[in-house]
Design a protein around this motif. Sequence first.
Motif, mmCIF file in Angstrom:
data_model
loop_
_atom_site.group_PDB
_atom_site.id
_atom_site.type_symbol
_atom_site.label_atom_id
_atom_site.label_comp_id
_atom_site.label_asym_id
_atom_site.label_seq_id
_atom_site.Cartn_x
_atom_site.Cartn_y
_atom_site.Cartn_z
ATOM 1 N N ARG A 60 -3.275 4.532 2.116
ATOM 2 C CA ARG A 60 -4.365 4.345 2.842
ATOM 3 C C ARG A 60 -5.425 5.384 2.754
ATOM 4 N NH1 ARG A 60 -3.323 -1.527 6.197
ATOM 5 N NH2 ARG A 60 -1.486 0.570 6.242
ATOM 6 N N GLU A 71 1.454 6.960 1.866
ATOM 7 C CA GLU A 71 0.496 5.744 2.333
ATOM 8 C C GLU A 71 -0.795 5.464 1.355
ATOM 9 O OE1 GLU A 71 -1.200 2.762 2.614
ATOM 10 O OE2 GLU A 71 0.463 2.128 4.522
ATOM 11 N N ASP A 116 0.976 -1.426 0.097
ATOM 12 C CA ASP A 116 0.010 0.113 0.296
ATOM 13 C C ASP A 116 0.532 1.041 -0.130
ATOM 14 O OD1 ASP A 116 -2.455 -1.399 0.365
ATOM 15 O OD2 ASP A 116 -2.320 -1.543 2.487
#
Length: 295
Positions: free
Chosen positions: A276, A274, A155
Amino acid sequence: MTLDYYRIFYYVAKYKSFSKAARMLDNNQPNITRCMNILESELDCKLLNRSHKGITLTPEGNTLYSHVSIAMKQLEDAENAIIKSKSLSGGTICIGVSEIALRIFLLKKLEKFTGLFPDVKIKLTNHSTNQAVNALKAGLVDFAVVTTPVNLTGDMKSESLCSFHDILIAGPKYSQPDNKIIHLEELQDYPFISMAEGTGTHDHYTKFFYDNNLHFNLDLEASTTDQVLAMVQANLGLGFYPEELASEYIMRGEIFPVNLYESAPDRDIVLIRESRHTESIAAKKLINFLKHTTD
């Protein structure tokens, strides 16, 4: 019960007037009155005393107002915080950064960025590359600026910001003649200083020695890059150090470059994000600044 009724109640109670509340809400007085009647009916109690002298609050009205006013203040604070964030007149950015990335790249960029946006707060957490990546994974920082090599999860994504070159340095005890070119193999019996195992720097030089059919024998471990420099200055051994940071110490004659026949591969300073995690407006602005602003 619609929350808008409580918002209307707040302004009626604050100004003790239906007409003033209507003006503040860009509404009309009959509609404000109707909404308050509905609210009292839903709560099954009287909130407002109405008279020709104006409006006063009942005990129940005072109780409700004490709670509603707190909620309204929190909503107003949240709204103002978002407005400040959008205009970069507020907000906090937390960055996980490794020592070399901070000194070679990030400090100069932050000086310019904070000059343009002085109200944005910057929080730096000083980590090794691996620690910074773990902090990002855990959501403790908005993004990371570190040195390669770096191992990323699925991710995460990295973007190179700049490259830098390490040189081998020595103190007076281990210095070599200026015109002498040394093969790495000739230094196998010399004490070497480096970051501890498990760090990106150690992994980088383990591979460098391996690619030259040699073993990287680490004699002294350092916790920081500055400790490597201090140990070299104290004649404890040889160490790799960023050329950009070493130049001033070489000019002062405190350390000496070792002219290696084999050149250590360049390393990159990279931005790690990242996917997410949702980045704030301020964080996105700084990321764009780091990627596209030249010195």
